[in-house]
Structures are given as C-alpha cells and as structure tokens.
Design an enzyme around this catalytic site. Structure first.
Site, PDB file in Angstrom:
ATOM      1  N   TRP A 397      -2.172   2.223 -32.417  1.00  0.00           N
ATOM      2  CA  TRP A 397      -1.344   2.272 -33.127  1.00  0.00           C
ATOM      3  C   TRP A 397      -1.130   3.180 -34.368  1.00  0.00           C
ATOM      4  CZ3 TRP A 397      -4.495  -1.624 -31.756  1.00  0.00           C
ATOM      5  CH2 TRP A 397      -3.938  -2.689 -30.717  1.00  0.00           C
ATOM      6  N   ASP A 398      -2.371   4.116 -34.084  1.00  0.00           N
ATOM      7  CA  ASP A 398      -2.717   5.186 -35.216  1.00  0.00           C
ATOM      8  C   ASP A 398      -2.843   4.623 -36.648  1.00  0.00           C
ATOM      9  OD1 ASP A 398      -2.798   7.906 -36.201  1.00  0.00           O
ATOM     10  OD2 ASP A 398      -0.685   8.150 -36.544  1.00  0.00           O
ATOM     11  N   TYR A 399      -3.772   3.623 -36.741  1.00  0.00           N
ATOM     12  CA  TYR A 399      -4.174   2.931 -37.831  1.00  0.00           C
ATOM     13  C   TYR A 399      -5.329   3.662 -38.547  1.00  0.00           C
ATOM     14  CZ  TYR A 399      -0.893  -0.986 -37.056  1.00  0.00           C
ATOM     15  OH  TYR A 399       0.079  -2.103 -37.006  1.00  0.00           O
ATOM     16  N   ASP A 400      -5.547   5.114 -38.246  1.00  0.00           N
ATOM     17  CA  ASP A 400      -6.470   5.764 -38.793  1.00  0.00           C
ATOM     18  C   ASP A 400      -6.705   5.628 -40.219  1.00  0.00           C
ATOM     19  OD1 ASP A 400      -4.018   7.034 -39.195  1.00  0.00           O
ATOM     20  OD2 ASP A 400      -5.091   9.084 -38.801  1.00  0.00           O
TER      21      ASP A 400
END
Length: 739
Positions: A397-400
């Site tokens: 989810w691109d929760y970097d």
C-alpha cells in the site's frame, strides 16, 4: 436519504484543488519490454549473485537500459577506499549534547530531533506583531521548458554566526542570520536531469572535527547529500571544499549501486553523524522495476570520507563495499526519510520503505519482508541491525516510513522513565518503542487482516495496531460519505465507490477491479514528522486522510498505456510512470494504475472533508488528546484549482511539520492554503497567520541572533501538492524593541 447539498456545494468551493494532477499521465510511444505471460515464468524471486552481472531476464534485455548520461556516477568521482571501523578514533560513544539556546543545530533542532526550541521571546501575547524580517531567494525554480518537479522542503539550521541551508538543487548557502545577507554560496551544479520525483533538499548537517584544530579550515563543516548522489563536505566558514574528505571534498555514492540513470536514486535528507560515522540513505524512484538499484544504507568516516560499512538487506552478514562489476542487492527496501542518531547507544534509527515493485510482493525475499516498512536500529560501528520493529507486514500500500523518529524519555507509572522513540506512520498509527530493544512500551494489538486474491501474492494474516496511542485517522469510508459539488457529482462518486473493492485499511490489491487505499500513501504522518515538547510532554502531529484509487493491470494493458521504467531506452521525461502514480513495475507480472479517489472533472476528493488535521497529545498523562482540529483553509483552494478566498478551516492535505517553542507556540505551514500559522500550544487556537509567496511545504525553525528571536520557513511550494512554487525563504521577527 436526506443530504446536506447546500452545505456540500458551499463547502466544496472551500476544498482543495487536490494535489494529485500528475497521477494520470501516460507515456509517448515506446514499450518497456515484452509483456509477461502469467505468474509462472513472469520473473524470478531470487536476484543474481553479487559476483555476476544483472541477469537480463529480469529486464527487457540488456538494451533496455538507457545510456548513462555524463554525471550519473556522482559527477564522475573516483571510488572511495574502505577503512576498518576499529581504526576510527571518534567511535567512542559520544553524549548527545543540547545545542546552544539560541541555535537550531540539526534538522530537528537537537540530537533527539524534537523540533522544540527553548526560545520564548515570541509569546501568545505578542505573536500578532510578527513581521517579515527578511527574505532570501535561492535561485532554484523551474526554468522555461522544464517540468515542474520542485518542492524544496528545506529546513535551515543555525549555528553560531551562520544560517545554513541548501537550495532545491543542492547549492549550499550561508547567510547572516540577522539580515539574510549571503556570506557564501557553494554551487554544486546538480543538473535538471538528476532530479528524481522531486527537486528537494530537506537540509544540511553541521559537524565539528576532532582531528582538524580549531581555527583551521574545515574544523567546522557543512555536510550534504545530493540529488546526483554525492556526499559533500565544505568548510563552514568559507564554503570551500574540505580537501581531506573523499576526493577533494566529495564522495561518490553511486559506487556499488550498479546500473542506473539520472533521477533513479537520490539523496534528499541531511546525512546523520553518529560517533564519527556519517550515515547515508537514499530514495529509489517508486514503481519502476522489481530489480531497481539497491536501497542499501551506508556508513562513512566523517573525517576522511572512507567507507566503513554497508547494510545490504539481502546480505546481512556482508558489510563490505562491492568492487569491479559487483553491486549491492537490487530491489531491496530503501530508506528516504531523515535518520535519527543515538550517540549513547551507538545506534542509528532507519525508517524503511517496501521493496521495489511496490504493489506486488510475490517476488520479495524473506529478508526483505522482515525489514520493510519498519524502524531498523543499526549498530553504527558495524552496520548490523540490533533490532527491527515492523509497522506494516508485506506492505503493498506504499505505507513506507516517511517520518523521522523522535527520541524522548517516556514516563512510566512508577515514576521512572524509559529511553524511547516516537514512531509516526502513514497509517496514522503511532508506535512508542524502547529505543534500546525495539520493544513497544505502549499496548499494540495484532489484528486479522484481509486475505488477497492476486495469484502468487499472499497477504500477511495480521497487522499491528497501536492501541496505546490515539489513532491519527478518520473512520473507515462508507458510501454515505461520498459527496460532491452537486447531486450528480455525488452520484458519480457513489458509483465509483461501489465499483471498487474496499474492506478497510488493508484492502488487498486486486486485478479484476480497482481497490481503495485509505488513509492512502499520502495519509497519516509523512516526512514533516512530529514535534515534541519535553517540558510539557505535548506531542504535535499534523496528518492526512487522502484515499487513493488503484488497480493492478496486466503487462498487455501496461504496454497499451506506454508505461515504461525510467531506465528504458525509449523513456522520455513525464512518460508513463510517476513515483506517486501509474508505474510499470517491470520484472513483476503486473503494472499499477493509481490516482486520487476523486471527481476528475472538478478535481475534488470523493469523500467529505476534512482531509488534513492537527492534533496535540499529552504524552505525560495517559496519551490523551488535548485538542484536535482541521488544518488548512479554503483561501487558496477550490474546484478546478480556483482559489475561493474563503477563510474557513476545512482541513486541506498538508506536507511539512511543526515547531514548538518554550513561548507556548506551535508554528506550522504545511497546508495547501499557503499560510504559516502560530497556534497556542495549550488550546489549539490560531493566534497569527501570514500569507507566504509560495506553498509552505517545509518544516519551519526558530533561532535567536543578537537578542532577537526569528522564525524561518522555506516557502518553496510543492508540485505534488499543487501549491505555488517559489525560491523564497521567509524569516519573521517581532519589531525591534518589542518586549
């Protein structure tokens, strides 16, 4: 069902023209390689060994790489030698020191990165008198014919007689802190072609040498990492390169990364110095290909620039520097956020992202899955992880991790304190960890997460939820929350909601129809981080709730959209792929299309506001919310990108953080209304604001010079947030003679 259409129409006019226009760009002709057939044979899970060149089967063939432009190897600097960490005299643990009261000595003010200043000349009683003391033009902005990729994001530092900063293209500058007069400028000649997703330089680092005597050149130094991957040290007094560091003051950070092109990898954060080692991390452009350049984190001797160690995720026991045609493991999680150093423990806290091929995890190794979207505490002597705390499992989810962590002493019920770090996330979950061990101090629950249905890509069965801290997030989306400027707009958004897959925060990616990501990859807390007042125990967090609408697509569909990675032969700037939008994800079975969950006609989000908030949390008395309200007015925002001029605080998307002062004030820009605000720390009331010449998407700072307190913010704007671009830093102070 009765709907408040009048309110919706008026409030819609107040909403932001949301900052996501770049999401729907398509490329000109030129495919990025042949389509993958199906999961079997679509790619390989294991990367080639270090002693072999990259396997062409991971790409479209050897010719898929664009020729390397001059300067791609960090201005063609020679490679650096290595040094044994035991040979570093400065490796004796140093005690974290508080900066001089009048200074702002690091990116986050102090070694703890609190963003708290003990200055108290400006107070709630006199803040309304603030005026512009001076402005400074960096000279970095888009020239004719250049796409707008600018977002300076710069926070100056002030040490002694100098205000030090960098331009969006890495020129290093020293100013007189009372007048803004330029004392010196070191032009580093970073080319436009080296700009990755954003032309940004969040700051520089001040360092005092223990080997060069006081009074000699380069006793005090300014350190910077550049967009074209150089590590640079210059004399703080003159701006001249430090000749004993690296090769004439510069180190080539492309060494060991293997094949790349300008703009694929870049440094945008200030390097972190811990016990004599300068630690560097870098961003890797999202969404391009599975076997992108490595996300390796490295340590260098801060005095000489010699290589000390590397943390290569897939080779955790090999801390050496590759030589010849060898390279670090490709496609591993990168770290692009500002680091935090703990001199006493000899640790550097590294926020990580996920592996390349962001929205498909089927080809990630166990080593990558163990450290992605985490805080990793590296031993600064060796580069070995001492502990890892993961905030999202198998992130697609691109929760970097975009925030810098903050060190603090956490009170315990028995009256003691625990050395802790505060860990913000894009999910809006905030974790508080014992920084010695990585164990959570406050309660965390493992909750079941939805299973996926993408072939070859299983989801983690559970995800962690920080139940001991207030959640910085909105309730889950519901169809009744869909709205717009008119009933037709609302109907469009309701249909869009029904057409997508959505089962909450961890809705898995899907191939058959779109899925909604919420709070989204620009949600929660991002690179602005949080501010913590160690005297009152108040934590200030600004955050977002910005859903995204995404779908995995087949290789054939990706080719029809002309999606190609940045290093493809036929790639052209602006073609097909964006770090925050559509991406080819070459080397995986699928590509990604992604855009805001909005009405593309009006450019208004499909769910009701607020979209941005600011919250105060009492960390000393049970982590209670003291106050919370929307952040951002409608004055510069509206449908079709038209400003409404309305002063209502409806809560806009925001990027950039806050500063707290002993005077009882919170200063923050961040929102898309182009204002800097002063807020009462205790009540949340806005006491003062000023219209900036560009977007305030940067962390402000404050300092004192000649007995006068100043507040500075880089009003550089932000292309992604669609705020006005400028090259101006604006500095405020009370009128001379004000008590």
């Amino acid at each position: 069902m009765r709907r408040p259409y009048l309110f919706a129409t008026v409030a819609s006019l107040a909403l932001t023209a949301l900052p996501f226009a770049a999401h729907a760009q398509f490329a000109p002709a030129g495919a990025g390689g042949p389509p993958s057939a199906s999961i079997p044979g679509a790619g390989k899970a294991d990367e080639p060994a270090r002693d072999a060149p990259p396997d062409p089967s991971y790409f479209a063939g050897p010719s898929a790489y664009a020729p390397q432009a001059p300067g791609v190897n960090a201005a063609n600097l020679p490679d650096m030698d290595s040094i044994d960490a035991s040979a570093l005299p400065a490796m004796v643990p140093q005690q974290s020191a508080s900066p001089a009261r009048e200074d702002w000595a690091t990116y986050g003010h102090d070694d703890n990165q609190t963003r708290y200043s003990p200055l108290d000349q400006i107070t709630p009683e006199n803040v309304s008198q603030l005026e512009v003391a001076f402005t400074y033009h960096t000279g970095s902005y888009p020239r004719p014919g250049q796409a707008n990729k600018w977002a300076a994001e710069t926070t100056p530092i002030k040490v002694g007689d100098g205000l030090y900063m960098c331009s969006a293209q890495n020129d290093i500058i020293k100013l007189d802190p009372t007048t803004g007069k330029q004392i010196w400028r070191r032009d580093l000649n970073v080319k436009y072609e080296s700009i990755p997703y954003t032309a940004a330089c969040k700051g520089v680092t001040y360092f005092t040498s223990s080997q060069v005597p006081e009074g000699e050149p380069c006793h005090n130094r300014i350190i910077e990492g550049t967009l074209d991957m150089r590590l640079v040290e210059v004399d703080a007094a003159t701006g001249e390169f430090c000749p004993t560091f690296g090769h004439g003051g510069q180190v080539n950070l492309m060494q060991g990364l293997g094949e790349s092109v300008p703009g694929f990898v870049a440094m945008t954060v200030p390097p972190m110095v811990v016990n004599g080692v300068v630690v560097v991390n870098h961003e890797v452009l999202d969404g391009q290909r599975r076997w992108a350049p490595s996300g390796v984190v490295r340590g260098y001797d801060v005095e000489s620039g010699k290589f000390v160690w590397a943390w290569d995720v897939k080779r955790p026991d090999d801390h050496s520097q590759p030589t010849g045609n060898n390279h670090y493991s490709r496609g591993t999680p990168n770290s692009w956020a500002a680091l935090t150093g703990d001199n006493a423990l000899g640790l550097v806290y590294v926020p990580t992202g996920n592996s390349a091929g962001d929205y498909f995890s089927g080809y990630r190794s166990p080593e990558e899955n163990a450290v992605s979207t985490s805080i990793v505490a590296l031993d600064v002597k060796t580069g070995s992880p001492r502990w890892v705390y993961q905030t999202t499992r198998k992130d697609v989810w691109d929760y970097d991790m975009g925030s810098q962590v903050t060190m603090m002493d956490m009170p315990t019920p028995d009256g003691q304190t625990v050395p802790a770090i505060i860990v913000p996330t894009k999910r809006g979950q905030t974790f508080v960890l014992d920084r010695r061990t990585g164990k959570s101090i406050l309660p965390v629950e493992e909750r079941p997460a939805p299973a996926g249905n993408v072939p070859g890509d299983t989801r983690a069965p559970t995800q962690p939820w920080s139940v001991g801290m207030p959640a910085l997030r909105m309730p889950e989306l519901q169809e009744k929350d869909m709205w717009g400027m008119s009933p037709l707009d609302q109907l469009y958004c309701r249909i869009k909601f029904r057409s997508a897959h959505y089962v909450g925060e961890f809705t898995p990616p899907s191939l058959d129809k779109p899925w909604i990501m919420y709070p989204g990859n620009n949600g929660g807390s991002d690179w602005g981080s949080m501010a913590y007042d160690p005297e009152t125990g108040i934590l200030i967090a600004n955050w977002n709730a910005s859903p995204m609408y995404a779908q995995l697509i087949t290789r054939r569909k990706a080719d029809s959209l002309k999606l190609m990675p940045i290093d493809a032969v036929h790639y052209k700037p602006g073609a097909g792929a964006s770090a925050e939008g559509n991406g080819p994800m070459e080397g995986t079975p699928y590509a990604i299309t992604i855009a805001p969950f909005w009405d593309p006609f009006t450019r208004m989000l499909c769910h009701k506001p607020p979209y941005g908030m600011i919250t105060a949390i009492d960390m000393k008395h049970g982590q209670k919310v003291l106050w919370q309200h929307p952040l951002g007015t409608a004055r510069a925002n509206g449908p079709w990108g038209l400003p409404t001029g309305l002063p209502w605080e409806i809560g806009t998307p925001n990027n950039g953080g806050a500063v707290i002062t002993k005077g009882g004030l919170v200063f923050i820009g961040a929102a898309t209304d182009n204002l800097i605000r002063a807020i009462d720390e205790r009540t949340g009331k806005v006491l003062w604001s000023h219209v900036l010449p560009g977007g305030g998407q940067a962390n402000p700072m404050t300092y004192e010079a000649n007995g006068r307190q100043y507040v500075a913010i880089m009003a550089g704007g932000h292309h992604f947030m669609m705020t006005p671009i400028s090259d101006q830093m604006v500095v405020f102070a009370l009128p001379k003679g004000t008590n």
